[in-house]
Design a protein around this motif. Sequence first.
Motif, PDB file in Angstrom:
ATOM      1  N   GLU A 127      11.705   8.524  -8.314  1.00  0.00           N
ATOM      2  CA  GLU A 127      10.783   9.773  -8.529  1.00  0.00           C
ATOM      3  C   GLU A 127       9.440   9.690  -8.387  1.00  0.00           C
ATOM      4  O   GLU A 127       8.617  10.441  -7.629  1.00  0.00           O
ATOM      5  N   ARG A 128       8.847   8.725  -9.156  1.00  0.00           N
ATOM      6  CA  ARG A 128       7.396   8.755  -9.128  1.00  0.00           C
ATOM      7  C   ARG A 128       6.865   8.293  -7.552  1.00  0.00           C
ATOM      8  O   ARG A 128       5.876   8.854  -7.351  1.00  0.00           O
ATOM      9  N   LEU A 129       7.543   7.252  -7.475  1.00  0.00           N
ATOM     10  CA  LEU A 129       6.849   6.713  -5.891  1.00  0.00           C
ATOM     11  C   LEU A 129       7.120   7.865  -4.899  1.00  0.00           C
ATOM     12  O   LEU A 129       6.358   8.154  -4.105  1.00  0.00           O
ATOM     13  N   SER A 130       8.165   8.665  -4.755  1.00  0.00           N
ATOM     14  CA  SER A 130       8.592   9.762  -3.950  1.00  0.00           C
ATOM     15  C   SER A 130       7.548  10.853  -3.998  1.00  0.00           C
ATOM     16  O   SER A 130       6.855  11.076  -2.885  1.00  0.00           O
ATOM     17  N   GLU A 131       7.212  11.155  -5.198  1.00  0.00           N
ATOM     18  CA  GLU A 131       6.006  11.988  -5.298  1.00  0.00           C
ATOM     19  C   GLU A 131       4.766  11.625  -4.363  1.00  0.00           C
ATOM     20  O   GLU A 131       4.104  12.434  -3.902  1.00  0.00           O
ATOM     21  N   GLN A 132       4.223  10.638  -4.761  1.00  0.00           N
ATOM     22  CA  GLN A 132       3.220   9.658  -4.270  1.00  0.00           C
ATOM     23  C   GLN A 132       3.398   9.697  -2.612  1.00  0.00           C
ATOM     24  O   GLN A 132       2.542  10.147  -2.052  1.00  0.00           O
ATOM     25  N   LEU A 133       4.724   9.478  -2.422  1.00  0.00           N
ATOM     26  CA  LEU A 133       4.810   9.237  -0.932  1.00  0.00           C
ATOM     27  C   LEU A 133       4.684  10.668  -0.014  1.00  0.00           C
ATOM     28  O   LEU A 133       4.126  10.777   0.830  1.00  0.00           O
ATOM     29  N   ASP A 134       5.031  11.748  -0.959  1.00  0.00           N
ATOM     30  CA  ASP A 134       5.019  12.921  -0.103  1.00  0.00           C
ATOM     31  C   ASP A 134       3.678  13.586  -0.036  1.00  0.00           C
ATOM     32  O   ASP A 134       3.389  14.168   0.922  1.00  0.00           O
ATOM     33  N   GLU A 135       2.923  13.337  -1.309  1.00  0.00           N
ATOM     34  CA  GLU A 135       1.534  13.506  -1.243  1.00  0.00           C
ATOM     35  C   GLU A 135       0.689  12.714  -0.072  1.00  0.00           C
ATOM     36  O   GLU A 135      -0.170  13.526   0.541  1.00  0.00           O
ATOM     37  N   LEU A 136       0.790  11.417   0.017  1.00  0.00           N
ATOM     38  CA  LEU A 136       0.187  10.618   0.974  1.00  0.00           C
ATOM     39  C   LEU A 136       0.768  10.839   2.373  1.00  0.00           C
ATOM     40  O   LEU A 136      -0.341  10.546   3.149  1.00  0.00           O
ATOM     41  N   ASP A 137       2.042  10.839   2.485  1.00  0.00           N
ATOM     42  CA  ASP A 137       2.726  11.141   3.700  1.00  0.00           C
ATOM     43  C   ASP A 137       2.401   9.913   4.886  1.00  0.00           C
ATOM     44  O   ASP A 137       2.046  10.112   5.678  1.00  0.00           O
ATOM     45  N   PRO A 138       2.455   8.565   4.363  1.00  0.00           N
ATOM     46  CA  PRO A 138       2.028   7.520   5.088  1.00  0.00           C
ATOM     47  C   PRO A 138       3.272   7.204   6.259  1.00  0.00           C
ATOM     48  O   PRO A 138       3.044   6.192   7.367  1.00  0.00           O
ATOM     49  N   ILE A 139       4.365   7.673   6.010  1.00  0.00           N
ATOM     50  CA  ILE A 139       5.628   7.410   7.138  1.00  0.00           C
ATOM     51  C   ILE A 139       5.725   8.470   7.816  1.00  0.00           C
ATOM     52  O   ILE A 139       6.169   9.888   7.583  1.00  0.00           O
ATOM     53  N   PRO A 140       5.543   8.534   8.985  1.00  0.00           N
ATOM     54  CA  PRO A 140       5.778   9.780  10.006  1.00  0.00           C
ATOM     55  C   PRO A 140       7.203  10.426  10.387  1.00  0.00           C
ATOM     56  O   PRO A 140       7.082  11.455  10.804  1.00  0.00           O
ATOM     57  N   MET A 162       3.020  -8.755   6.574  1.00  0.00           N
ATOM     58  CA  MET A 162       3.531  -7.208   5.779  1.00  0.00           C
ATOM     59  C   MET A 162       3.122  -6.251   6.668  1.00  0.00           C
ATOM     60  O   MET A 162       1.801  -6.101   7.138  1.00  0.00           O
ATOM     61  N   SER A 163       3.945  -5.251   6.995  1.00  0.00           N
ATOM     62  CA  SER A 163       3.647  -3.948   7.674  1.00  0.00           C
ATOM     63  C   SER A 163       2.601  -2.915   6.905  1.00  0.00           C
ATOM     64  O   SER A 163       2.628  -3.189   5.696  1.00  0.00           O
ATOM     65  N   LYS A 164       1.880  -2.121   7.768  1.00  0.00           N
ATOM     66  CA  LYS A 164       0.943  -1.176   7.165  1.00  0.00           C
ATOM     67  C   LYS A 164       1.900  -0.293   6.070  1.00  0.00           C
ATOM     68  O   LYS A 164       1.305  -0.328   5.053  1.00  0.00           O
ATOM     69  N   VAL A 165       3.004   0.008   6.271  1.00  0.00           N
ATOM     70  CA  VAL A 165       3.709   0.882   5.564  1.00  0.00           C
ATOM     71  C   VAL A 165       4.154   0.229   4.182  1.00  0.00           C
ATOM     72  O   VAL A 165       4.152   0.739   3.119  1.00  0.00           O
ATOM     73  N   THR A 166       4.628  -1.250   4.268  1.00  0.00           N
ATOM     74  CA  THR A 166       5.037  -1.891   3.084  1.00  0.00           C
ATOM     75  C   THR A 166       3.743  -2.228   2.176  1.00  0.00           C
ATOM     76  O   THR A 166       3.775  -2.186   1.073  1.00  0.00           O
ATOM     77  N   SER A 167       2.584  -2.345   2.673  1.00  0.00           N
ATOM     78  CA  SER A 167       1.252  -2.541   2.129  1.00  0.00           C
ATOM     79  C   SER A 167       0.709  -1.173   1.307  1.00  0.00           C
ATOM     80  O   SER A 167       0.450  -1.439   0.220  1.00  0.00           O
ATOM     81  N   ILE A 168       0.980  -0.243   2.183  1.00  0.00           N
ATOM     82  CA  ILE A 168       0.601   1.119   1.283  1.00  0.00           C
ATOM     83  C   ILE A 168       1.568   1.374   0.191  1.00  0.00           C
ATOM     84  O   ILE A 168       1.233   1.788  -0.953  1.00  0.00           O
TER      85      ILE A 168
END
Length: 155
Positions: A57-70, A1-7
């Motif tokens: 929506e909920r995941l998008s908010e968390q991804l925007d905050e953490l920003d794990p995908i460059p 599993m890639s780092k992105v999918t793990s996060i």
Amino acid sequence: MSKVTSIVEELTIPILEDLNLELVDIEYVKEGKNWFLRLFIDKENGVDIEECGIVSERLSEQLDELDPIPHNYFLEVSSPGAERPLKKEADFLKAIDKNVNIKTYEPIDGEKVFEGRLISYNEGILIIEVKIKTRTMTVEIPFDKVAKARLAIIF
């Protein structure tokens, strides 16, 4: 599993637990010039578009905050469909008495693709009832030999 999918899995599990939903699979793939982050979610009687929207929506908010995908990507949240993938041992246990399609890494009895009814899953062994012309037979497939598996709709 890639780092992105793990996060993404770590971020997604609490959201899904809150909504009584199950994570079926995560894909992070490049198609053409675009990257796609796909989540497949489910529950006993299937998910609807509203539930997919809430998770998105909920995941998008968390991804925007953490920003794990460059880089830019498309987030898609959907049902796995009628022919959902089977990946974990728990998936196979839920699929007992259902039709499945199994592809193996190496031939078993000269075959690498099996389609039929999953009779049992016990101690790492799948037992599938398959029909070959007019004969019905059972095939034992070790879990560690399964390359790909999904529910199957047989007509």
